[in-house]
Motif scaffolding. Structure first.
Motif, PDB file in Angstrom:
ATOM      1  N   PRO A   1       0.815  -1.219   0.000  1.00  0.00           N
ATOM      2  CA  PRO A   1       0.000   0.000   0.000  1.00  0.00           C
ATOM      3  C   PRO A   1       0.851   1.271   0.000  1.00  0.00           C
ATOM      4  O   PRO A   1       1.895   1.320   0.658  1.00  0.00           O
ATOM      5  N   LEU A   2       0.399   2.247  -0.777  1.00  0.00           N
ATOM      6  CA  LEU A   2       1.063   3.556  -0.796  1.00  0.00           C
ATOM      7  C   LEU A   2       0.104   4.542  -0.143  1.00  0.00           C
ATOM      8  O   LEU A   2      -0.852   4.997  -0.767  1.00  0.00           O
ATOM      9  N   PRO A   3       0.337   4.870   1.153  1.00  0.00           N
ATOM     10  CA  PRO A   3      -0.576   5.818   1.802  1.00  0.00           C
ATOM     11  C   PRO A   3      -0.416   7.198   1.178  1.00  0.00           C
ATOM     12  O   PRO A   3       0.705   7.661   0.987  1.00  0.00           O
TER      13      PRO A   3
ATOM     14  N   GLY B   1      -0.420  22.404  -2.471  1.00  0.00           N
ATOM     15  CA  GLY B   1       0.467  21.418  -1.864  1.00  0.00           C
ATOM     16  C   GLY B   1       1.437  20.932  -2.913  1.00  0.00           C
ATOM     17  O   GLY B   1       1.189  21.098  -4.103  1.00  0.00           O
ATOM     18  N   PRO B   2       2.533  20.328  -2.477  1.00  0.00           N
ATOM     19  CA  PRO B   2       3.553  19.898  -3.430  1.00  0.00           C
ATOM     20  C   PRO B   2       3.047  18.779  -4.343  1.00  0.00           C
ATOM     21  O   PRO B   2       2.079  18.101  -4.012  1.00  0.00           O
ATOM     22  N   SER B   3       3.712  18.609  -5.447  1.00  0.00           N
ATOM     23  CA  SER B   3       3.370  17.565  -6.398  1.00  0.00           C
ATOM     24  C   SER B   3       3.406  16.200  -5.706  1.00  0.00           C
ATOM     25  O   SER B   3       4.292  15.937  -4.898  1.00  0.00           O
ATOM     26  N   GLY B   4       2.413  15.395  -5.973  1.00  0.00           N
ATOM     27  CA  GLY B   4       2.388  14.046  -5.416  1.00  0.00           C
ATOM     28  C   GLY B   4       1.785  13.949  -4.027  1.00  0.00           C
ATOM     29  O   GLY B   4       1.760  12.879  -3.425  1.00  0.00           O
ATOM     30  N   CYS B   5       1.266  15.065  -3.480  1.00  0.00           N
ATOM     31  CA  CYS B   5       0.767  15.018  -2.103  1.00  0.00           C
ATOM     32  C   CYS B   5      -0.673  14.524  -2.028  1.00  0.00           C
ATOM     33  O   CYS B   5      -1.211  14.347  -0.938  1.00  0.00           O
ATOM     34  N   GLY B   6      -1.318  14.314  -3.167  1.00  0.00           N
ATOM     35  CA  GLY B   6      -2.657  13.733  -3.104  1.00  0.00           C
ATOM     36  C   GLY B   6      -3.764  14.665  -3.548  1.00  0.00           C
ATOM     37  O   GLY B   6      -4.942  14.387  -3.292  1.00  0.00           O
ATOM     38  N   LYS B   7      -3.425  15.741  -4.233  1.00  0.00           N
ATOM     39  CA  LYS B   7      -4.454  16.702  -4.641  1.00  0.00           C
ATOM     40  C   LYS B   7      -5.416  16.091  -5.665  1.00  0.00           C
ATOM     41  O   LYS B   7      -6.630  16.240  -5.545  1.00  0.00           O
ATOM     42  N   SER B   8      -4.860  15.388  -6.657  1.00  0.00           N
ATOM     43  CA  SER B   8      -5.748  14.762  -7.644  1.00  0.00           C
ATOM     44  C   SER B   8      -6.568  13.649  -7.011  1.00  0.00           C
ATOM     45  O   SER B   8      -7.729  13.438  -7.378  1.00  0.00           O
ATOM     46  N   THR B   9      -5.961  12.970  -6.058  1.00  0.00           N
ATOM     47  CA  THR B   9      -6.694  11.940  -5.323  1.00  0.00           C
ATOM     48  C   THR B   9      -7.922  12.562  -4.657  1.00  0.00           C
ATOM     49  O   THR B   9      -9.022  12.009  -4.717  1.00  0.00           O
TER      50      THR B   9
ATOM     51  N   THR C   1      -9.591  15.147  -5.660  1.00  0.00           N
ATOM     52  CA  THR C   1     -10.641  15.436  -6.648  1.00  0.00           C
ATOM     53  C   THR C   1     -11.386  14.158  -7.029  1.00  0.00           C
ATOM     54  O   THR C   1     -12.580  14.186  -7.249  1.00  0.00           O
ATOM     55  N   ARG C   2     -10.671  13.040  -7.095  1.00  0.00           N
ATOM     56  CA  ARG C   2     -11.347  11.768  -7.433  1.00  0.00           C
ATOM     57  C   ARG C   2     -12.300  11.346  -6.331  1.00  0.00           C
ATOM     58  O   ARG C   2     -13.332  10.741  -6.593  1.00  0.00           O
ATOM     59  N   LEU C   3     -11.946  11.657  -5.087  1.00  0.00           N
ATOM     60  CA  LEU C   3     -12.828  11.287  -3.977  1.00  0.00           C
ATOM     61  C   LEU C   3     -14.091  12.142  -3.993  1.00  0.00           C
ATOM     62  O   LEU C   3     -15.192  11.646  -3.773  1.00  0.00           O
TER      63      LEU C   3
END
Ligand code: ADP
Ligand code: ADP
Length: 227
Positions: A19-21, A40-48, A50-52
């Motif tokens: 798992p990648l938290p 927030g920095p790239s890869g911190c979960g911003k697009s995640t 939006t998907r939620l």
């Protein structure tokens, strides 16, 4: 309870290395008609995030509640805008903007759909370009048209993921003002993902700062600037 209520959200992606938290305790509340900017920095979960909110994924823990209802599947009542808007080249700009209405309001007459789309295009400065094809417009103009398309059906929430990231500074700042004008003309609730701090403060009523790995809500700034 806020119009959009993101409470205690945790999420990890399953990868071949385990798992990648990504999100570890996200709390965001957005009132109806409010504009929430997330930086927030790239890869911190911003697009995640939006998907939620759009219902493309469900969180492992916690909940995303939209207008009192838990988001558990993709919704038609969400408007999306991205860095590189996808437009149908075989349709005119007007027909591209009308598209969401054909999906969510099949009963609406063509004249009414055209009137709504025409009105929005005029508000963003694209009067006279209705009959053009997407490739005939500049990048900034296409982004203006895609904003119209994203709100034409009055979605419960407009989600924008780096919508102005590909534009030059001058065009970008022009678009910021257009966003403000649009909001003044017709209120909508918005989540904006951006790397640009100036943009977040110019547009947001609140700015959520994500950081850490996995990311948590780090700061929430309330912005109170003159319009
Ligand atoms: P951001 O939008 O802030 O750049 P993302 O939400 O796209 O961040 O991604 C957060 C982290 O999760 C990144 O490390 C990314 O590589 C990883 N990630 C995103 N989507 C997936 C996926 N579908 N499967 C596995 N890892 C993913
Ligand atoms: P952004 O930074 O704009 O969020 P990314 O480059 O992180 O975009 O991700 C682009 C796409 O690739 C997303 O749909 C994401 O889910 C997927 N993705 C990102 N990282 C991974 C990964 N490590 N494994 C699988 N899919 C991923």
């Amino acid at each position: 309870q806020k119009f959009i209520d993101i409470r205690g959200v945790k999420h990890a992606y399953k990868t071949k290395n385990g798992p990648l938290p990504v999100l570890d305790g996200l709390d965001v509340g957005v009132g109806e008609g409010e504009f929430c900017a997330v930086v927030g920095p790239s890869g911190c979960g911003k697009s995640t995030l939006t998907r939620l909110v759009s219902g493309l994924m469900r969180p492992d823990e916690g909940a995303v509640v939209l207008d009192g209802q838990e988001v558990s599947s993709p919704r038609k009542t969400v408007g999306m805008a991205f860095q590189n808007p996808v437009m149908l080249e075989w349709r005119t700009i007007l027909e591209n903007v009308m598209l969401p209405l054909e999906i969510v309001a099949p009963g609406m007459g063509r004249a009414e759909k055209e009137a709504r789309a025409t009105h929005l295009l005029e508000m963003v400065g694209l009067k006279g370009f209705e009959k053009k094809r997407p490739s005939e417009l500049s990048g900034g103009m296409r982004q203006r048209a895609s904003l119209c398309r994203a709100i034409v059906h009055k979605p419960q929430v407009l989600i924008m993921d780096e919508p102005f990231g590909a534009l030059d500074n001058f065009t970008r700042e022009d678009l910021w003002q257009t966003m403000r004008d649009l909001r003044a003309a017709e209120p909508f609730t918005c989540i904006l993902i951006t790397h640009d701090l100036r943009e977040s403060v110019f547009l947001g009523d609140q700015v959520i700062v994500l950081s850490g790995r996995p990311a948590r809500t780090q700061y929430v700034l309330d912005v109170d600037l003159p319009a």
